[in-house]
Enzyme design. Structure first.
Site, PDB file in Angstrom:
ATOM      1  N   SER A  52      45.568  34.518  60.829  1.00 18.61           N
ATOM      2  CA  SER A  52      46.057  35.634  61.638  1.00 18.61           C
ATOM      3  C   SER A  52      47.410  36.139  61.116  1.00 18.61           C
ATOM      4  O   SER A  52      48.191  35.392  60.531  1.00 18.61           O
ATOM      5  CB  SER A  52      46.203  35.218  63.096  1.00 18.61           C
ATOM      6  OG  SER A  52      44.974  34.740  63.596  1.00 18.61           O
TER       7      SER A  52
HETATM    8  N1  SAH Z   1      44.105  30.188  63.906  1.00 16.39           N
HETATM    9  C1  SAH Z   1      43.539  30.477  62.607  1.00 16.39           C
HETATM   10  C2  SAH Z   1      42.774  31.769  62.618  1.00 16.39           C
HETATM   11  C3  SAH Z   1      41.398  31.580  62.069  1.00 16.39           C
HETATM   12  S1  SAH Z   1      40.290  32.949  62.243  1.00 16.39           S
HETATM   13  C4  SAH Z   1      44.613  30.417  61.557  1.00 16.39           C
HETATM   14  O1  SAH Z   1      45.798  30.329  61.923  1.00 16.39           O
HETATM   15  O2  SAH Z   1      44.292  30.412  60.371  1.00 16.39           O
HETATM   16  C5  SAH Z   1      39.201  32.368  63.519  1.00 16.39           C
HETATM   17  C6  SAH Z   1      38.417  31.115  63.235  1.00 16.39           C
HETATM   18  O3  SAH Z   1      37.538  30.927  64.344  1.00 16.39           O
HETATM   19  C7  SAH Z   1      37.531  31.124  61.999  1.00 16.39           C
HETATM   20  O4  SAH Z   1      37.912  30.059  61.160  1.00 16.39           O
HETATM   21  C8  SAH Z   1      36.118  30.920  62.553  1.00 16.39           C
HETATM   22  O5  SAH Z   1      35.283  30.124  61.721  1.00 16.39           O
HETATM   23  C9  SAH Z   1      36.394  30.241  63.885  1.00 16.39           C
HETATM   24  N2  SAH Z   1      35.358  30.329  64.905  1.00 16.39           N
HETATM   25  C10 SAH Z   1      34.573  31.384  65.233  1.00 16.39           C
HETATM   26  N3  SAH Z   1      33.764  31.076  66.269  1.00 16.39           N
HETATM   27  C11 SAH Z   1      34.051  29.785  66.609  1.00 16.39           C
HETATM   28  C12 SAH Z   1      33.551  28.894  67.605  1.00 16.39           C
HETATM   29  N4  SAH Z   1      32.595  29.254  68.481  1.00 16.39           N
HETATM   30  N5  SAH Z   1      34.077  27.643  67.660  1.00 16.39           N
HETATM   31  C13 SAH Z   1      35.047  27.257  66.809  1.00 16.39           C
HETATM   32  N6  SAH Z   1      35.553  28.049  65.832  1.00 16.39           N
HETATM   33  C14 SAH Z   1      35.080  29.304  65.739  1.00 16.39           C
END
Ligand code: SAH
Length: 204
Positions: A52
């Site tokens: 993000s």
């Molecule tokens: N907080 C992260 C942002 C990652 S983007 C950072 O700082 O890098 C969002 C993430 O949510 C992705 O890695 C995706 O694979 C995950 N995601 C999507 N649906 C999900 C679910 N149902 N359970 C767990 N993770 C999920």
């Protein structure tokens, strides 16, 4: 970024600013994108996912407002950056990530960082929460949901705070849901764009 841009954009919580100063964001982006680590944007981390935007991490962390020593449930751990910022604030974080390759890479990063022992990463569908360790006083979701997942509301402790992007596939609103007994108070903290939440409470 931390001393000028963030305060000008409403990030005033000194604990958030200090934590973000303590976490080396360049360690959470792929080597070929190191030059973008501190850019004002989300950056691809593989598997179609992104780390993000720094300002969004700051805003979500400020809204979450976790007291030191607090246990936090984080859904969508991705690179692990948000989890590391929470750990640097003194939180114990359980991160749920659905993609095993991202979870493994995030675990390896945590091991190399001093506060990494405060973060545990499990693979699963975070839309279901983590009922075995509920209730949670703080829940933070980094993927866009079509609605606030029932399971997360059910697992939110009295006095607890849930921060989550909710809306359509292209744009969402950043919501804060606070529980006061049986009452839920939801406030909107502006537009945002996240990758979709998959699974039971998300999009197919
Ligand atoms: N907080 C992260 C942002 C990652 S983007 C950072 O700082 O890098 C969002 C993430 O949510 C992705 O890695 C995706 O694979 C995950 N995601 C999507 N649906 C999900 C679910 N149902 N359970 C767990 N993770 C999920």
């Amino acid at each position: 970024m931390l001393s000028v841009q963030f305060p000008a954009r409403g990030i005033v919580d000194q604990r958030v600013l200090a934590a973000m100063a303590a976490v080396p964001r360049e360690r959470f982006v792929p080597a070929e994108s190191r030059n973008l680590a501190y850019a004002d944007r989300a950056v691809p981390i593989g598997a179609g996912q992104t780390i993000s935007q720094p300002l969004m991490v700051a805003l979500m962390t400020q809204l979450l407002d976790p007291p030191p020593g607090c246990r936090v449930l984080e859904i969508g751990t991705g690179s692990g950056y948000q989890a590391a910022v929470l750990a640097a604030m003194g939180c114990d974080v359980l991160g749920i990530e659905r993609l095993p390759e991202l979870a493994e890479a995030a675990r390896e990063r945590m091991q190399a960082l001093t506060f990494g022992n405060r973060v545990e990463i499990r693979i699963g569908d975070g839309g279901l929460g983590w009922p075995a360790d509920a209730p949670w006083s703080r829940i933070i979701v980094a993927a866009a949901a079509p609605a606030v997942p029932d399971a997360l509301v059910a697992q939110l402790a009295d006095g607890g705070r849930l921060v989550i992007p909710v809306g359509g596939r292209r744009e969402q609103a950043l919501l804060l849901v606070e529980r006061r007994g049986a009452e839920l108070i939801t406030t909107n903290h502006g537009p945002c764009v996240f990758v979709p939440l998959r699974g039971a409470a998300g999009w197919a």
